[in-house]
Design a protein around this motif. Structure first.
Motif, PDB file in Angstrom:
ATOM      1  N   TYR A 166       8.089 -48.261   9.008  1.00 25.98           N
ATOM      2  CA  TYR A 166       7.260 -49.181   8.243  1.00 25.98           C
ATOM      3  C   TYR A 166       5.815 -48.963   8.655  1.00 25.98           C
ATOM      4  CZ  TYR A 166       5.066 -53.375   6.499  1.00 25.98           C
ATOM      5  OH  TYR A 166       4.222 -54.239   5.859  1.00 25.98           O
ATOM      6  N   LEU A 167       5.146 -48.098   7.929  1.00 29.71           N
ATOM      7  CA  LEU A 167       3.747 -47.811   8.192  1.00 29.71           C
ATOM      8  C   LEU A 167       3.037 -47.629   6.856  1.00 29.71           C
ATOM      9  CD1 LEU A 167       4.117 -45.148  10.991  1.00 29.71           C
ATOM     10  CD2 LEU A 167       3.231 -47.435  11.274  1.00 29.71           C
ATOM     11  N   ASP A 168       1.835 -48.113   6.803  1.00 31.23           N
ATOM     12  CA  ASP A 168       1.016 -47.894   5.627  1.00 31.23           C
ATOM     13  C   ASP A 168       0.180 -46.639   5.894  1.00 31.23           C
ATOM     14  OD1 ASP A 168      -0.308 -48.047   3.278  1.00 31.23           O
ATOM     15  OD2 ASP A 168      -1.355 -49.926   3.701  1.00 31.23           O
ATOM     16  N   GLU A 169       0.784 -45.485   5.631  1.00 32.26           N
ATOM     17  CA  GLU A 169       0.126 -44.218   5.951  1.00 32.26           C
ATOM     18  C   GLU A 169      -1.152 -44.023   5.152  1.00 32.26           C
ATOM     19  OE1 GLU A 169       2.682 -40.828   5.758  1.00 32.26           O
ATOM     20  OE2 GLU A 169       4.098 -41.683   7.171  1.00 32.26           O
ATOM     21  N   LYS A 170      -1.151 -44.481   3.932  1.00 30.18           N
ATOM     22  CA  LYS A 170      -2.345 -44.313   3.094  1.00 30.18           C
ATOM     23  C   LYS A 170      -3.534 -45.054   3.697  1.00 30.18           C
ATOM     24  CE  LYS A 170      -4.035 -44.793  -1.586  1.00 30.18           C
ATOM     25  NZ  LYS A 170      -3.784 -45.279  -2.935  1.00 30.18           N
ATOM     26  N   GLN A 171      -3.314 -46.272   4.156  1.00 23.54           N
ATOM     27  CA  GLN A 171      -4.382 -47.054   4.770  1.00 23.54           C
ATOM     28  C   GLN A 171      -4.843 -46.410   6.085  1.00 23.54           C
ATOM     29  OE1 GLN A 171      -3.266 -51.001   5.949  1.00 23.54           O
ATOM     30  NE2 GLN A 171      -5.375 -51.697   6.107  1.00 23.54           N
ATOM     31  N   MET A 172      -3.891 -45.902   6.880  1.00 20.41           N
ATOM     32  CA  MET A 172      -4.261 -45.232   8.130  1.00 20.41           C
ATOM     33  C   MET A 172      -5.081 -43.985   7.855  1.00 20.41           C
ATOM     34  SD  MET A 172      -1.222 -45.453  10.876  1.00 20.41           S
ATOM     35  CE  MET A 172       0.030 -44.895   9.765  1.00 20.41           C
ATOM     36  N   LEU A 173      -4.679 -43.206   6.869  1.00 17.72           N
ATOM     37  CA  LEU A 173      -5.423 -41.999   6.526  1.00 17.72           C
ATOM     38  C   LEU A 173      -6.839 -42.341   6.073  1.00 17.72           C
ATOM     39  CD1 LEU A 173      -2.705 -39.934   4.648  1.00 17.72           C
ATOM     40  CD2 LEU A 173      -3.651 -39.484   6.904  1.00 17.72           C
ATOM     41  N   GLU A 174      -6.982 -43.419   5.320  1.00 15.41           N
ATOM     42  CA  GLU A 174      -8.315 -43.838   4.867  1.00 15.41           C
ATOM     43  C   GLU A 174      -9.185 -44.263   6.045  1.00 15.41           C
ATOM     44  OE1 GLU A 174      -7.652 -46.883   1.962  1.00 15.41           O
ATOM     45  OE2 GLU A 174      -6.977 -45.451   0.432  1.00 15.41           O
ATOM     46  N   LYS A 175      -8.600 -44.989   6.999  1.00 15.80           N
ATOM     47  CA  LYS A 175      -9.368 -45.425   8.168  1.00 15.80           C
ATOM     48  C   LYS A 175      -9.779 -44.242   9.040  1.00 15.80           C
ATOM     49  CE  LYS A 175      -7.689 -50.140   8.719  1.00 15.80           C
ATOM     50  NZ  LYS A 175      -6.996 -51.073   9.615  1.00 15.80           N
ATOM     51  N   ILE A 176      -8.870 -43.288   9.220  1.00 14.21           N
ATOM     52  CA  ILE A 176      -9.204 -42.108  10.018  1.00 14.21           C
ATOM     53  C   ILE A 176     -10.259 -41.280   9.297  1.00 14.21           C
ATOM     54  CG2 ILE A 176      -8.310 -39.961  10.994  1.00 14.21           C
ATOM     55  CD1 ILE A 176      -5.609 -41.415  11.338  1.00 14.21           C
ATOM     56  N   GLN A 177     -10.116 -41.169   7.978  1.00 20.91           N
ATOM     57  CA  GLN A 177     -11.075 -40.396   7.195  1.00 20.91           C
ATOM     58  C   GLN A 177     -12.452 -41.050   7.180  1.00 20.91           C
ATOM     59  OE1 GLN A 177     -10.012 -37.435   5.907  1.00 20.91           O
ATOM     60  NE2 GLN A 177     -12.141 -37.024   5.471  1.00 20.91           N
ATOM     61  N   SER A 178     -12.512 -42.347   7.413  1.00 22.05           N
ATOM     62  CA  SER A 178     -13.798 -43.046   7.418  1.00 22.05           C
ATOM     63  C   SER A 178     -14.616 -42.764   8.685  1.00 22.05           C
ATOM     64  CB  SER A 178     -13.590 -44.555   7.266  1.00 22.05           C
ATOM     65  OG  SER A 178     -12.984 -45.083   8.426  1.00 22.05           O
ATOM     66  N   ILE A 179     -13.990 -42.174   9.696  1.00 22.87           N
ATOM     67  CA  ILE A 179     -14.721 -41.771  10.900  1.00 22.87           C
ATOM     68  C   ILE A 179     -15.614 -40.592  10.514  1.00 22.87           C
ATOM     69  CG2 ILE A 179     -14.499 -40.872  13.242  1.00 22.87           C
ATOM     70  CD1 ILE A 179     -11.743 -42.239  13.382  1.00 22.87           C
ATOM     71  N   PRO A 180     -16.920 -40.691  10.718  1.00 16.64           N
ATOM     72  CA  PRO A 180     -17.828 -39.631  10.243  1.00 16.64           C
ATOM     73  C   PRO A 180     -17.568 -38.252  10.839  1.00 16.64           C
ATOM     74  CG  PRO A 180     -19.053 -41.572  10.942  1.00 16.64           C
ATOM     75  CD  PRO A 180     -17.626 -41.805  11.318  1.00 16.64           C
ATOM     76  N   GLN A 181     -17.062 -38.168  12.053  1.00 19.51           N
ATOM     77  CA  GLN A 181     -16.858 -36.881  12.713  1.00 19.51           C
ATOM     78  C   GLN A 181     -15.576 -36.173  12.267  1.00 19.51           C
ATOM     79  OE1 GLN A 181     -17.600 -39.723  14.238  1.00 19.51           O
ATOM     80  NE2 GLN A 181     -19.307 -39.403  15.633  1.00 19.51           N
ATOM     81  N   VAL A 182     -14.686 -36.897  11.586  1.00 22.88           N
ATOM     82  CA  VAL A 182     -13.430 -36.312  11.129  1.00 22.88           C
ATOM     83  C   VAL A 182     -13.673 -35.589   9.810  1.00 22.88           C
ATOM     84  CG1 VAL A 182     -11.106 -36.829  10.304  1.00 22.88           C
ATOM     85  CG2 VAL A 182     -11.992 -37.989  12.321  1.00 22.88           C
ATOM     86  N   ILE A 183     -13.273 -34.329   9.756  1.00 22.11           N
ATOM     87  CA  ILE A 183     -13.462 -33.542   8.543  1.00 22.11           C
ATOM     88  C   ILE A 183     -12.433 -33.942   7.494  1.00 22.11           C
ATOM     89  CG2 ILE A 183     -13.461 -31.198   7.603  1.00 22.11           C
ATOM     90  CD1 ILE A 183     -14.281 -30.293  10.481  1.00 22.11           C
ATOM     91  N   THR A 184     -11.158 -33.882   7.851  1.00 17.83           N
ATOM     92  CA  THR A 184     -10.098 -34.315   6.944  1.00 17.83           C
ATOM     93  C   THR A 184      -8.856 -34.675   7.743  1.00 17.83           C
ATOM     94  OG1 THR A 184      -8.864 -33.782   4.936  1.00 17.83           O
ATOM     95  CG2 THR A 184      -9.118 -32.026   6.530  1.00 17.83           C
ATOM     96  N   THR A 185      -7.966 -35.404   7.099  1.00 13.31           N
ATOM     97  CA  THR A 185      -6.693 -35.764   7.698  1.00 13.31           C
ATOM     98  C   THR A 185      -5.654 -35.894   6.591  1.00 13.31           C
ATOM     99  OG1 THR A 185      -5.564 -37.360   9.123  1.00 13.31           O
ATOM    100  CG2 THR A 185      -7.240 -38.233   7.672  1.00 13.31           C
ATOM    101  N   TYR A 186      -4.412 -35.566   6.910  1.00 10.63           N
ATOM    102  CA  TYR A 186      -3.348 -35.625   5.916  1.00 10.63           C
ATOM    103  C   TYR A 186      -2.006 -35.732   6.620  1.00 10.63           C
ATOM    104  CZ  TYR A 186      -3.541 -30.634   7.002  1.00 10.63           C
ATOM    105  OH  TYR A 186      -3.612 -29.439   7.659  1.00 10.63           O
ATOM    106  N   THR A 187      -0.976 -36.061   5.836  1.00 13.26           N
ATOM    107  CA  THR A 187       0.380 -36.209   6.347  1.00 13.26           C
ATOM    108  C   THR A 187       1.105 -34.868   6.277  1.00 13.26           C
ATOM    109  OG1 THR A 187       0.421 -38.467   5.493  1.00 13.26           O
ATOM    110  CG2 THR A 187       2.519 -37.509   6.101  1.00 13.26           C
ATOM    111  N   ILE A 188       1.906 -34.592   7.300  1.00 11.93           N
ATOM    112  CA  ILE A 188       2.711 -33.373   7.340  1.00 11.93           C
ATOM    113  C   ILE A 188       4.177 -33.762   7.181  1.00 11.93           C
ATOM    114  CG2 ILE A 188       3.484 -31.476   8.814  1.00 11.93           C
ATOM    115  CD1 ILE A 188       0.733 -31.465  10.072  1.00 11.93           C
ATOM    116  N   ASP A 189       4.882 -33.029   6.330  1.00 11.09           N
ATOM    117  CA  ASP A 189       6.310 -33.249   6.138  1.00 11.09           C
ATOM    118  C   ASP A 189       7.061 -32.687   7.345  1.00 11.09           C
ATOM    119  OD1 ASP A 189       8.808 -33.815   5.202  1.00 11.09           O
ATOM    120  OD2 ASP A 189       8.754 -32.357   3.553  1.00 11.09           O
ATOM    121  N   VAL A 190       7.649 -33.559   8.128  1.00 15.51           N
ATOM    122  CA  VAL A 190       8.301 -33.173   9.385  1.00 15.51           C
ATOM    123  C   VAL A 190       9.539 -32.323   9.113  1.00 15.51           C
ATOM    124  CG1 VAL A 190       9.378 -34.066  11.486  1.00 15.51           C
ATOM    125  CG2 VAL A 190       7.433 -35.249  10.498  1.00 15.51           C
TER     126      VAL A 190
END
Length: 159
Positions: A124-148
């Motif tokens: 139970y995780l809101d991955e979309k919201q987490m990705l948006e928060k991580i992406q909002s960090i100015p030093q982060v170029i990009t972030t995405y989910t990997i299919d395990v």
């Protein structure tokens, strides 16, 4: 007589999410920024992730969220190590040259700098919201989910 064969992979079910982070920050700086933006408490582990076969160590940060029974890991994907270069035996002079070798925790993702592994049985995780928060960090170029399930070297993520 019938032959029964059991495959170990049939019993293993990945109960974690994996996020890839591209950024050129040091590991401690990224951990600080993730703690601040996601309200985490990641701490560096006393022992780095050590793979003797590869002779490489990877920085790892961990935090267990008791409220949601979730374990967070931030692990570096890149290990740069200085090693002696191989020389031919026909050399007249001996030179000790050093070569910088790069090792990756997950070789199929050589461009990824860090991975965030989120272990949760309920997933139970809101991955979309987490990705948006991580992406909002100015030093982060990009972030995405990997299919395990499609990872070739998922054994390296067992820690």
């Amino acid at each position: 007589m019938a032959l029964h064969k059991l495959l170990v992979d049939d019993f293993y079910d990945a109960s974690y999410s994996l996020l890839a982070v591209h950024c050129r920050l040091e590991d401690y700086r990224l951990a600080y920024l993730l703690n601040r933006s996601l309200n985490l408490k990641l701490k560096r582990q006393p022992q780095d992730l050590d793979y003797k076969y590869f002779a490489a160590t990877y920085a790892i940060y961990e935090w267990f969220d008791e409220e949601f029974f979730t374990t967070w890991h931030l692990v570096a994907n890149v290990c740069k190590k200085e090693e002696d270069s191989l020389q031919s035996s026909g050399s007249l002079f001996s030179t000790n040259e050093k070569v910088l070798k790069t090792y990756h925790l997950l070789p199929e993702f050589k461009n990824v700098d860090f991975f965030i592994k989120i272990s949760n049985d309920e997933r139970y995780l809101d991955e979309k919201q987490m990705l948006e928060k991580i992406q909002s960090i100015p030093q982060v170029i990009t972030t995405y989910t990997i299919d395990v399930d499609k990872l070739k070297s998922k054994d390296n993520l067992i820690f």
